[in-house]
Design a protein around this motif. Structure first.
Motif, mmCIF file in Angstrom:
data_model
loop_
_atom_site.group_PDB
_atom_site.id
_atom_site.type_symbol
_atom_site.label_atom_id
_atom_site.label_comp_id
_atom_site.label_asym_id
_atom_site.label_seq_id
_atom_site.Cartn_x
_atom_site.Cartn_y
_atom_site.Cartn_z
ATOM 1 N N GLY A 201 0.838 -1.199 0.000
ATOM 2 C CA GLY A 201 0.000 0.000 0.000
ATOM 3 C C GLY A 201 0.868 1.241 0.000
ATOM 4 N N VAL A 202 0.445 2.228 -0.797
ATOM 5 C CA VAL A 202 1.244 3.456 -0.870
ATOM 6 C C VAL A 202 0.373 4.657 -0.521
ATOM 7 C CG1 VAL A 202 0.890 3.786 -3.379
ATOM 8 C CG2 VAL A 202 2.935 4.691 -2.280
ATOM 9 N N GLY A 203 1.012 5.630 0.147
ATOM 10 C CA GLY A 203 0.284 6.820 0.585
ATOM 11 C C GLY A 203 0.900 8.095 0.055
ATOM 12 N N LEU A 212 4.890 5.658 -9.220
ATOM 13 C CA LEU A 212 4.198 4.387 -8.966
ATOM 14 C C LEU A 212 4.938 3.212 -9.589
ATOM 15 C CD1 LEU A 212 0.362 5.040 -9.389
ATOM 16 C CD2 LEU A 212 1.509 4.004 -7.423
ATOM 17 N N CYS A 228 -3.629 1.423 -1.756
ATOM 18 C CA CYS A 228 -3.204 2.797 -1.426
ATOM 19 C C CYS A 228 -4.070 3.363 -0.302
ATOM 20 C CB CYS A 228 -3.286 3.690 -2.659
ATOM 21 S SG CYS A 228 -4.935 3.831 -3.356
ATOM 22 N N SER A 229 -3.666 4.536 0.166
ATOM 23 C CA SER A 229 -4.507 5.263 1.119
ATOM 24 C C SER A 229 -5.526 6.072 0.301
ATOM 25 C CB SER A 229 -3.660 6.179 2.004
ATOM 26 O OG SER A 229 -3.042 7.167 1.197
ATOM 27 N N ILE A 232 -4.620 8.990 -2.270
ATOM 28 C CA ILE A 232 -3.974 8.587 -3.530
ATOM 29 C C ILE A 232 -5.025 8.239 -4.589
ATOM 30 C CG2 ILE A 232 -2.490 6.774 -4.575
ATOM 31 C CD1 ILE A 232 -0.944 8.877 -2.920
ATOM 32 N N MET A 239 -4.581 6.108 -8.480
ATOM 33 C CA MET A 239 -4.960 4.693 -8.478
ATOM 34 C C MET A 239 -6.486 4.602 -8.425
ATOM 35 S SD MET A 239 -1.999 3.073 -6.046
ATOM 36 C CE MET A 239 -2.451 1.387 -6.163
ATOM 37 N N ARG A 243 -8.827 0.349 -5.109
ATOM 38 C CA ARG A 243 -7.552 -0.016 -4.482
ATOM 39 C C ARG A 243 -7.308 0.705 -3.159
ATOM 40 N NH1 ARG A 243 -4.253 -3.296 -7.546
ATOM 41 N NH2 ARG A 243 -4.764 -3.352 -9.729
ATOM 42 N N TYR A 244 -8.228 1.561 -2.740
ATOM 43 C CA TYR A 244 -7.897 2.201 -1.468
ATOM 44 C C TYR A 244 -8.461 1.433 -0.279
ATOM 45 C CZ TYR A 244 -11.978 5.272 -0.396
ATOM 46 O OH TYR A 244 -13.194 5.789 -0.052
ATOM 47 N N ILE A 262 2.685 5.944 4.358
ATOM 48 C CA ILE A 262 1.296 6.037 4.860
ATOM 49 C C ILE A 262 1.409 6.349 6.358
ATOM 50 C CG2 ILE A 262 -0.803 4.701 5.398
ATOM 51 C CD1 ILE A 262 -0.438 3.223 2.764
ATOM 52 N N HIS A 268 -7.457 4.510 7.879
ATOM 53 C CA HIS A 268 -6.715 3.573 7.026
ATOM 54 C C HIS A 268 -6.435 2.272 7.772
ATOM 55 C CE1 HIS A 268 -4.083 2.351 3.702
ATOM 56 N NE2 HIS A 268 -3.305 1.845 4.643
#
Ligand SMILES: Cc1cc2nc3c(=O)[nH]c(=O)nc-3n(C[C@H](O)[C@H](O)[C@H](O)COP(=O)(O)OP(=O)(O)OC[C@H]3O[C@@H](n4cnc5c(N)ncnc54)[C@H](O)[C@@H]3O)c2cc1C
Length: 314
Positions: A201-203, A212, A228-229, A232, A239, A243-244, A262, A268
């Motif tokens: 997961g990316v924030g 990305l 992701c958060s 994002i 995204m 996907r969040y 994140i 989250h």
């Protein structure tokens, strides 16, 4: 020998839906809660064969020019007649609408946004998030019939499932006061994060959409799905919304979750509570995510992620 009733289960649990994957997931949950399980399905008749795990499927009819709500009269009639103890629907606008109609017509209790459910006596105990995910509330419903709105990922469909018997509901007169005029395939991607074993997961620590690629490379090395958060997906739109992760997104149950940049706000982290192992990488050593993580790396993800990719490649 006399049949022995499992006292931790309800006599009969139903699932209502139109998407086979969601139905099979809810049916897996229904089986843990009830002795007998049935599905009320509207949609493509050929898809009925893909519904697995329940004892019965009541087939209501197609959805070509209709929506699930058009079958409300038949659903209400069946529920009033057969009186299942519990019904499960997806926690979507459509699922909640069906729940509301059943509540108004059959005196059923609606249990929304649940994150946990167990059978207790003839009723159920549920847990749900309150205050935007900052706290949980436990509730007990002793009503004769309850309907629970369940988010993706609470239950997991099993691999080997029994084939149910199919019952065509024949006295169905759909109420078509709302007609479906057109259906378009949804653009973008289809992803089932709730079923993924590994998730990266990316924030907001990510500075640009093109970065990305670096995160995708790490996910590819780990054979992990990308998540992701909310900012994002909702704000940056880098995204897809699917996907969040979090209270208003997807709830995960992976073996491993890696959080990159994140901060770990509660909205989250409720979505990663059930991850077996959490690794967090953040440049701020005081980021709240480290309180929940099993392993943490304090550092710049733009340095740590390429180093990790390098290590995994070796
Ligand atoms: C009703 C409501 C519902 C919500 N639902 C959700 C939800 O379902 N899911 C969700 O995610 N959010 C949700 N939110 C938003 C949530 O409150 C947070 O705002 C959001 O989760 C923060 O996202 P973030 O951690 O990516 O960003 P930030 O909080 O801004 O954190 C970014 C982190 O990146 C770190 N960082 C920056 N640069 C680097 C670098 N180079 N290397 C390493 N680390 C770096 C920073 O130190 C910081 O810790 C909701 C909010 C509300 C009000």
């Amino acid at each position: 020998m006399k049949e022995v009733k499992d006292m931790s289960k309800l006599a009969c649990v139903w699932v209502i839906g139109e998407e086979v994957a969601a139905i099979n997931e809810l049916t897996a949950g229904a089986k843990t809660l009830g002795d007998e399980t049935a599905v009320l399905f509207a949609g493509d008749k050929e898809q009925v064969a893909q519904i697995l795990g329940a004892d019965k499927v009541y087939y209501l009819g197609p959805l070509t020019d209709k929506i699930l709500e058009n079958y409300k009269p038949a659903i209400i009639k069946l529920v009033a007649e057969k009186k299942p103890n519990l019904l499960l629907v997806r926690n979507t606008k459509r699922g909640r609408l069906i729940a509301g109609a059943l509540a108004a017509n059959c005196g059923i209790n609606v249990l929304t946004d649940i994150t946990e459910i167990v059978a207790v006596g003839n009723g159920v105990e549920t847990q749900r998030m309150v205050y935007g995910g900052a706290a949980f509330r436990k509730e007990k419903s002793t009503n004769r019939i309850n309907i629970a709105c369940v988010g993706a990922g609470l239950f997991q469909a099993g691999d080997r499932q029994a084939v149910p018997s199919i019952i065509d509901v024949d006295d169905v007169t759909p109420d078509v006061s709302i007609k479906c005029l057109e259906k378009k395939a949804k653009g973008g991607e289809k992803v089932n994060l709730a079923a993924a074993k590994r998730v990266v997961g990316v924030g907001r620590g990510l500075k640009a959409a093109e970065d990305l690629k670096m995160i995708e490379a790490l996910a590819a090395e780990l054979k992990a799905e990308l998540g992701c958060s909310r900012p994002i997906a909702e704000e940056e739109k880098w995204m897809a919304k699917e996907r969040y992760i979090g209270v208003s997104g997807v709830m995960l149950k992976p073996e491993v979750y890696i959080a990159l940049g994140i901060s770990g706000q509660v909205q989250h982290t409720v979505g990663i509570n059930q991850a077996k192992t959490i690794l967090a990488i953040d440049k701020d050593k005081n980021a709240p995510i480290f309180k929940q993580a099993d392993y943490g790396i304090v550092g710049d993800m733009y340095k740590v992620v390429p180093a990790l990719i390098d290590k995994f490649r070796k």
